[in-house]
Design an enzyme around this catalytic site. Structure first.
Site, PDB file in Angstrom:
ATOM      1  N   HIS A 214       5.974  14.577 -25.849  1.00 32.33           N
ATOM      2  CA  HIS A 214       6.509  13.968 -27.076  1.00 32.33           C
ATOM      3  C   HIS A 214       6.699  14.983 -28.205  1.00 32.33           C
ATOM      4  CE1 HIS A 214       5.740  10.347 -24.937  1.00 32.33           C
ATOM      5  NE2 HIS A 214       4.484  10.171 -25.312  1.00 32.33           N
TER       6      HIS A 214
ATOM      7  N   ASP B 186       0.901  -1.146   0.000  1.00 34.16           N
ATOM      8  CA  ASP B 186       0.000   0.000   0.000  1.00 34.16           C
ATOM      9  C   ASP B 186       0.946   1.204   0.000  1.00 34.16           C
ATOM     10  OD1 ASP B 186      -1.412   2.195   0.700  1.00 34.16           O
ATOM     11  OD2 ASP B 186      -2.419   1.299   2.435  1.00 34.16           O
TER      12      ASP B 186
HETATM   13  C1  BG6 Z   1       1.861   7.710 -24.670  1.00 34.22           C
HETATM   14  C2  BG6 Z   1       0.489   8.304 -24.564  1.00 34.22           C
HETATM   15  O1  BG6 Z   1       2.802   8.510 -24.016  1.00 34.22           O
HETATM   16  O2  BG6 Z   1       2.214   7.618 -26.047  1.00 34.22           O
HETATM   17  C3  BG6 Z   1      -0.518   7.456 -25.312  1.00 34.22           C
HETATM   18  O3  BG6 Z   1       0.115   8.379 -23.190  1.00 34.22           O
HETATM   19  C4  BG6 Z   1      -0.073   7.251 -26.740  1.00 34.22           C
HETATM   20  O4  BG6 Z   1      -1.811   8.053 -25.282  1.00 34.22           O
HETATM   21  C5  BG6 Z   1       1.362   6.762 -26.796  1.00 34.22           C
HETATM   22  O5  BG6 Z   1      -0.938   6.286 -27.323  1.00 34.22           O
HETATM   23  C6  BG6 Z   1       1.873   6.757 -28.212  1.00 34.22           C
HETATM   24  O6  BG6 Z   1       3.116   6.118 -28.269  1.00 34.22           O
HETATM   25  P1  BG6 Z   1       3.586   5.361 -29.582  1.00 34.22           P
HETATM   26  O7  BG6 Z   1       4.989   4.969 -29.267  1.00 34.22           O
HETATM   27  O8  BG6 Z   1       2.653   4.198 -29.760  1.00 34.22           O
HETATM   28  O9  BG6 Z   1       3.465   6.360 -30.693  1.00 34.22           O
END
Ligand code: BG6
Length: 488
Positions: free
Chosen positions: A234, A86
């Site tokens: 990203h 926990d």
């Molecule tokens: C993640 C997001 O960081 O990246 C997701 O939280 C998304 O929503 C994913 O689907 C996409 O990653 P990739 O590598 O599949 O393009």
């Protein structure tokens, strides 16, 4: 070298979708140090064997080539263990400490694949239990916080118990081979860098489109949205990779210093740019690959009246000498027409035309850096066209392209993003991880968008699932005289 990897959130979505398959691949490739233990941590009451069986059953949904045989899993499973905890109970961290003391390892990785709301508690408790010694490394998954204030609060706590070089903030896009190739393209070759600025580049577009919807993460996603889920991290990291100055060397801080400068140079938002240059959308019902898919609002865990964005398109500029006046467009969304991630660099047209050039779209020279599904580079050029019947050269130029397929050249089985990044954590390499000041700069820049949306009574623009998002995204870029890559 021996290591312990403690996976908080060990039964969660991320653990079995990304982390365990990556650890298994590293094991299969022989790159995971043999003397290692991987301990899943969660609230469920499971024995070590039950946890192993759970992970084994989850491997059934991993693509075939990456699935272990029974014999391979049996060997991998010897590394796996489980600890019920926990996370708000200090006594449970003492039990973790006891488990770790059974066999002190050279490196202890605490991987926080939990809800970000738990990050501060876990870090504080790790310190109370004396588990924050110099051999400890903490991996923090994104999104780190919900806004600038919560991000700072997490960073402050984590930094009060660990040194910056022990903190690995993961952005798995930085681990993609294609992103490392972008660094190689820019800083390992002399061809493009002289052209890489405002005199030769008209605009840069970053697209990360997904066919998938929110799957089983409806509740998480509904309180997050595309801006926090994809743009703050990203997409901005890709923007940094494409726009940064050459770092003085390949060390982590040299790279991160240059990325930080880009984030700090992003043009601040004004009421006008916020209303003209940011489009948010939400998918309605539609179809993907011929199959009907329901609207976002009917996904499990999502509020039926949700105003969360599943699509964002925006235009920004980088206010520095290299990029002044060059628009950068970012676009990302769920349930779009294709799964595709690429960066398109559109070069300026020639100054004086002596041939008949194609007039439409982004018809001139462009470099496309493909991140996925294929990994490669396309260089679009114009060539002398030939009359099909007589083979005679015409006065018309025709688009042709040089196409580099890195999957073919280097093998499609290259190390994936999570595998690469996990091994980097175990080895203590920080190059592909995000520093706290970078993260804060990114939050500082997205926050005015979040503020505006919270005051805006108009809902996100609907778009049919399986399309390229709301038409307003095309209208936004068309105002500058450009179009998105699939429209050219
Ligand atoms: C993640 C997001 O960081 O990246 C997701 O939280 C998304 O929503 C994913 O689907 C996409 O990653 P990739 O590598 O599949 O393009």
């Amino acid at each position: 070298m021996s290591f312990d990897l403690i996976l908080f959130g060990g039964t969660g979505d991320l653990a079995w979708r990304k982390i365990m398959p990556a650890l298994f691949q590293a094991f299969r490739h022989g790159s995971l140090p043999a003397d290692g233990r991987i301990v899943g941590v969660a609230r469920d009451d499971l024995s070590d064997d039950q946890y192993r069986a759970l992970i084994k059953s989850r491997f059934d949904s991993v693509e075939l080539a990456k699935r272990p045989s029974d014999e391979e899993f049996a060997r991998f499973a010897q590394l796996l263990g489980y600890l019920r905890m926990d996370l708000s109970n200090p006594a449970d961290y003492s039990r973790l400490a006891e488990r770790l003391a059974e066999r002190p390892a050279d490196v202890v990785v605490m991987y926080l694949a939990t809800a970000p709301g738990l990050f501060t508690t876990v870090c504080e408790q790790i310190a109370v239990a004396g588990l924050n010694g110099p051999t400890t490394r903490v991996v923090l998954e994104k999104p780190l916080g919900h806004d600038l204030a919560s991000n700072r609060a997490i960073n402050k706590t984590v930094r009060s118990v660990l040194k910056e070089e022990q903190i690995f903030r993961i952005d798995h896009y930085l681990g993609k081979p294609s992103v490392q190739n972008l660094f190689a393209l820019r800083f390992g070759n002399s061809l493009f860098e002289p052209l890489w600025h405002r005199d030769h580049i008209a605009n840069i577009q970053i697209t990360i489109s997904e066919e998938l919807g929110v799957e089983k993460r409806g509740a998480f996603y509904d309180s997050t949205g595309a801006l926090r889920d994809m743009v703050q991290n990203h997409a901005l990291q890709l923007l940094c990779a494409v726009a940064m100055e050459p770092p003085i060397n390949a060390h982590a801080d040299a790279i991160r210093d240059e990325k930080l400068k880009v984030l700090r140079s992003l043009k601040p938002w004004t009421p006008e740019t916020l209303s003209q240059h940011v489009i948010r959308g939400q998918y309605a019902a539609g179809s993907i690959d011929g199959e009907a898919v329901p609207a976002y609002r009917s996904a499990p865990g999502v509020n039926p009246e949700s105003r969360t964005e599943t699509f964002v398109a925006l235009r920004t500029e980088i206010a520095n000498w290299r990029w002044a006046g060059v628009p950068f467009y970012i676009r990302t969304g769920k349930r779009l027409a294709e799964r595709d991630a690429h960066i398109e660099v559109n070069f300026r047209p020639i100054p004086h035309a002596i041939f008949n050039s194609p007039q439409s779209g982004n018809a001139g020279n462009r470099l496309i850096i493909n991140l996925q599904p294929k990994d490669g580079l396309e260089l679009h050029l114009l060539a002398q066209g030939a009359d099909k019947r007589h083979g005679r050269a015409t006065q018309n130029l025709e688009p042709v392209q040089l196409d580099l397929d890195f999957d073919k050249r280097f093998g499609a089985g290259r190390v994936g993003a999570y595998e690469r990044l996990l091994l980097d954590v175990i080895d203590g390499r920080l190059n592909l991880f995000v520093r706290s000041d970078e993260q804060e700069a990114a939050w500082r820049w997205v926050e005015p968008i979040l503020d505006r949306w919270s005051q805006d009574s108009t809902p996100p623009r609907p778009y049919a699932a399986g399309t390229w998002g709301p038409s307003a995204a095309s209208a936004m870029i068309a105002k500058d005289g450009y179009c998105w890559s699939e429209e050219s």
